[in-house]
Design an enzyme around this catalytic site. Structure first.
Site, PDB file in Angstrom:
ATOM      1  N   THR A 113       0.796  -1.128   0.067  1.00 27.12           N
ATOM      2  CA  THR A 113      -0.137   0.135  -0.106  1.00 27.12           C
ATOM      3  C   THR A 113       0.855   1.152  -0.040  1.00 27.12           C
ATOM      4  O   THR A 113       0.504   2.274  -0.486  1.00 27.12           O
ATOM      5  CB  THR A 113      -0.992   0.122   1.306  1.00 27.12           C
ATOM      6  OG1 THR A 113      -0.178  -0.225   2.454  1.00 27.12           O
ATOM      7  CG2 THR A 113      -2.030  -0.969   1.075  1.00 27.12           C
ATOM      8  N   THR A 114       1.977   1.248   0.911  1.00 25.51           N
ATOM      9  CA  THR A 114       2.790   2.284   0.780  1.00 25.51           C
ATOM     10  C   THR A 114       3.634   2.581  -0.688  1.00 25.51           C
ATOM     11  O   THR A 114       3.557   3.810  -1.024  1.00 25.51           O
ATOM     12  CB  THR A 114       3.927   2.429   1.766  1.00 25.51           C
ATOM     13  OG1 THR A 114       3.323   1.897   3.198  1.00 25.51           O
ATOM     14  CG2 THR A 114       4.730   3.727   2.100  1.00 25.51           C
ATOM     15  N   ASP A 454      -1.621  -8.581   6.529  1.00 25.00           N
ATOM     16  CA  ASP A 454      -0.699  -8.298   5.227  1.00 25.00           C
ATOM     17  C   ASP A 454      -0.087  -9.749   4.804  1.00 25.00           C
ATOM     18  O   ASP A 454      -0.123 -10.359   3.681  1.00 25.00           O
ATOM     19  CB  ASP A 454       0.114  -7.270   5.628  1.00 25.00           C
ATOM     20  CG  ASP A 454      -0.303  -5.712   5.416  1.00 25.00           C
ATOM     21  OD1 ASP A 454      -1.700  -5.778   5.258  1.00 25.00           O
ATOM     22  OD2 ASP A 454       0.191  -4.740   5.517  1.00 25.00           O
TER      23      ASP A 454
END
Length: 606
Positions: A113-114, A454
């Protein structure tokens, strides 16, 4: 990990950097403001970069954490990109696109996501510079799409490693890579094994629709439905494919003990609840090989009361006692039907009063009240039962359907930390497992939960797609060199755009090196040099060294290494999806050249 405090970011407002001209000067009689052209683009890019800069320092195995403090003082400590951005109150519409982008990556892949936000912001910044240099936005959009197509094609052809029968070693390496930057990174050997065992425990046969979905997910954007259908048909005769529903993995958090004492209940289920009465047994198990019946109810087990607005006119006062007795008998009959159906454990989302409890204690049944509805739905799936909302049947009578009864081998009440939990062993339905996380406090448990989620997503994607790519900036550096070469074959203005796209991808290895306190310029130059050598130079016998394309960053030693051999891997689908999502988000924002903000109509009589 080091913690950065960003108390003002939790409710931050990404500033509007656009200066609005007078509405009258636009030629439109609108009740609002209008900004056009380069002003809008500069504002959008500034807002997007502001969002990316918030999460940039949390990327990588040595990334830093963010502390988010809301207006009532609640604290959230995390370095998960999607969680950080979700907690911000971003007002700027272009910046909100990046927040939604991180959420989309979290839903589709679960990890990365980052990096997807950082790539999108870098593409935007470089796109805006190209517009300033006189390149039309349409040319930039077209160039980005060409570069994306070439990048995805190269990943599938050169970078992807097909692992037909994925051994635990590759899965554990992928889980370690995912959790290396999280709070449980120091115990990643333990937690990666836990994640792999949990995902494998919920293995199910995939349907034809699931297989088609995997094929579509793995295909490039240019392939149509016909190609996916042909691929699915070709795979039809092959061995059985499997799916791993993460919804069947239940994660419970309990205060106390160390994180290393977290455990997996394989083939079992734990529910946050306790016996409603001390007179009930703490343990029930199957007798004569017959499984235990579990009744899961979404209704009150309390003394029956007539509904509001019902009037009963009684002439004889003795009849009042009969009415009360009948109310008690209705409840008794209802409970008797549940017991006669073979229930040894009764779980309900609502209340159980003393009258009903008495019957359960006499029958030696474990009953728990106020259970979480979502937990009960999961348990129903795990035990092959259904949550019952009413006992009414089509004839107007009350019966308990035997098909709604869940089956298991044993149920035990176990004391965990400050409270009790009910452990259900030997579930007879679809695969189910529960991970019980232990930790010092709420913040730690929440961050462990996010990190484990995750890793579970990464393991699931690898098992379903059977493909992986090297991590640590290896894929981005290889793509950068390849796209640079590809740009020279393009004869239009898009050549400049593709070169900018190639340079933009290097933002990932650069950020990784900066966060690790290494010399980013030198490391990235070495990395590009190695990949260029691998793609261009051949040895004396005319063959290219195949291992050079897997070279990535070693952020601990500050050197270049073969990340595939070192076990720094991630699912190929994660890399492909993040490139697609980032490019589409950048294109969406670059398309905008006009923004009209209407004034609030309240109080204007409109």
């Amino acid at each position: 990990p080091t913690v950065h405090t960003f108390s003002y970011f939790f409710k931050t407002k990404i500033p509007n950097t656009m200066s609005a001209p007078n509405p009258a000067s636009t030629g439109l009689f609108i009740n609002g403001q209008r900004e056009t052209g380069q002003d809008v683009r500069i504002g959008n890019v500034t807002a997007a970069l502001a969002v990316a800069n918030i999460v940039k320092s949390s990327l990588g195995p040595v990334g830093l954490d963010k502390m988010l403090v809301d207006d009532i003082g609640d604290v959230l400590i995390t370095n998960d990109g999607a969680t950080i951005l979700k907690s911000l109150e971003v007002e700027h519409p272009a910046a909100r696109v990046l927040v939604e982008l991180a959420n989309l990556q979290d839903q589709e892949v679960g990890d990365g996501t980052t990096s997807v936000v950082i790539i999108a912001a870098e593409l935007l910044r470089r796109g805006n510079d190209l517009v300033k240099n006189g390149i039309h936005p349409t040319t930039i959009i077209s160039g980005y799409r060409s570069a994306l197509k070439a990048a995805v094609s190269y990943i599938k052809k050169e970078m992807v490693v097909n692992v037909s029968e994925l051994g635990d070693e590759h899965l554990i390496n992928a889980a370690k890579t995912s959790m290396s930057s999280k709070i449980i990174g120091t115990e990643m050997d333990f937690f990666s094994k836990l994640a792999v065992d949990a995902v494998k425990s919920v293995k199910m046969n995939a349907t034809a629709a699931d297989v088609a979905g995997y094929e579509a997910m793995g295909s490039s954007g240019g392939e149509g439905a016909a190609a996916v259908a042909a691929s699915t048909a070709a795979n039809a005769g092959k061995k059985q494919r499997y799916k791993y529903p993460l919804s069947a993995i239940h994660i419970l958090k309990a205060h106390g003990k160390s994180s290393m004492e977290s455990n997996l209940i394989d083939g079992g289920f734990a529910i946050n609840g306790m016996r409603a009465s001390q007179g009930m047994p703490t343990f029930v198990e199957s007798a004569d090989g017959k499984p235990i019946g579990i009744a899961m109810l979404d209704m009150n087990l309390q003394r029956h009361r007539m509904g509001m607005g019902v009037q009963v006119i009684v002439k004889d006062p003795k009849e009042i006692e009969n009415i009360k007795k009948r109310e008690m008998d209705i409840t008794k009959e209802r409970i008797r039907k549940i017991i006669d159906a073979g229930a040894r454990v009764v779980l309900t989302t609502k209340g159980v009063d003393d009258l009903c409890m008495k019957y359960f204690v006499e029958a030696g049944i474990i009953c728990a009240r106020r259970c979480n509805r979502e937990d009960l739905k999961r348990l129903a799936k795990a035990t092959g039962g259904r949550v019952v909302t009413t006992m009414a049947d089509m004839e107007g009578n009350e019966t308990f359907d035997l098909d709604c009864m869940g089956k298991c081998d044993s149920v035990r009440e176990v004391r965990i930390g400050d409270g009790e939990m009910l452990y259900v062993y030997g579930c007879k339905g679809h695969g189910a497992s529960t991970i019980v996380l232990r930790g010092a406090n709420e913040y730690m448990l929440d961050e462990m939960d996010r990190a484990l989620h995750d890793s579970l997503c990464v393991v699931k994607r690898m098992l379903e797609s059977n493909t992986l790519v090297p991590g640590g900036g290896a894929a981005e550096a290889a793509l950068s060199v390849h796209l640079d070469d590809y740009a020279h074959t393009v004869k239009s203005r898009e050549q400049m755009v593709i070169q900018e796209y190639a340079d933009a991808l290097l933002v990932i290895p650069k950020t990784l090196a900066v966060n690790a306190a290494k010399d980013a310029s030198e490391l990235v130059a070495k990395l590009r040099s190695v990949h260029a050598k691998g793609q261009h130079h051949t040895s004396e016998d005319g063959e290219v060294d195949e291992t050079l394309k897997f070279m990535g960053l070693d952020l601990v030693e500050g050197s270049i290494r073969d990340n595939l051999a070192a076990g720094v891997v991630e699912p190929a689908i994660s890399k492909i999806k993040s490139l697609r999502f980032a490019t589409e988000a950048a294109i969406t924002i670059l398309r905008i050249d006009d923004r009209i903000t209407l004034n609030d109509m309240k109080g204007l009589g409109a």
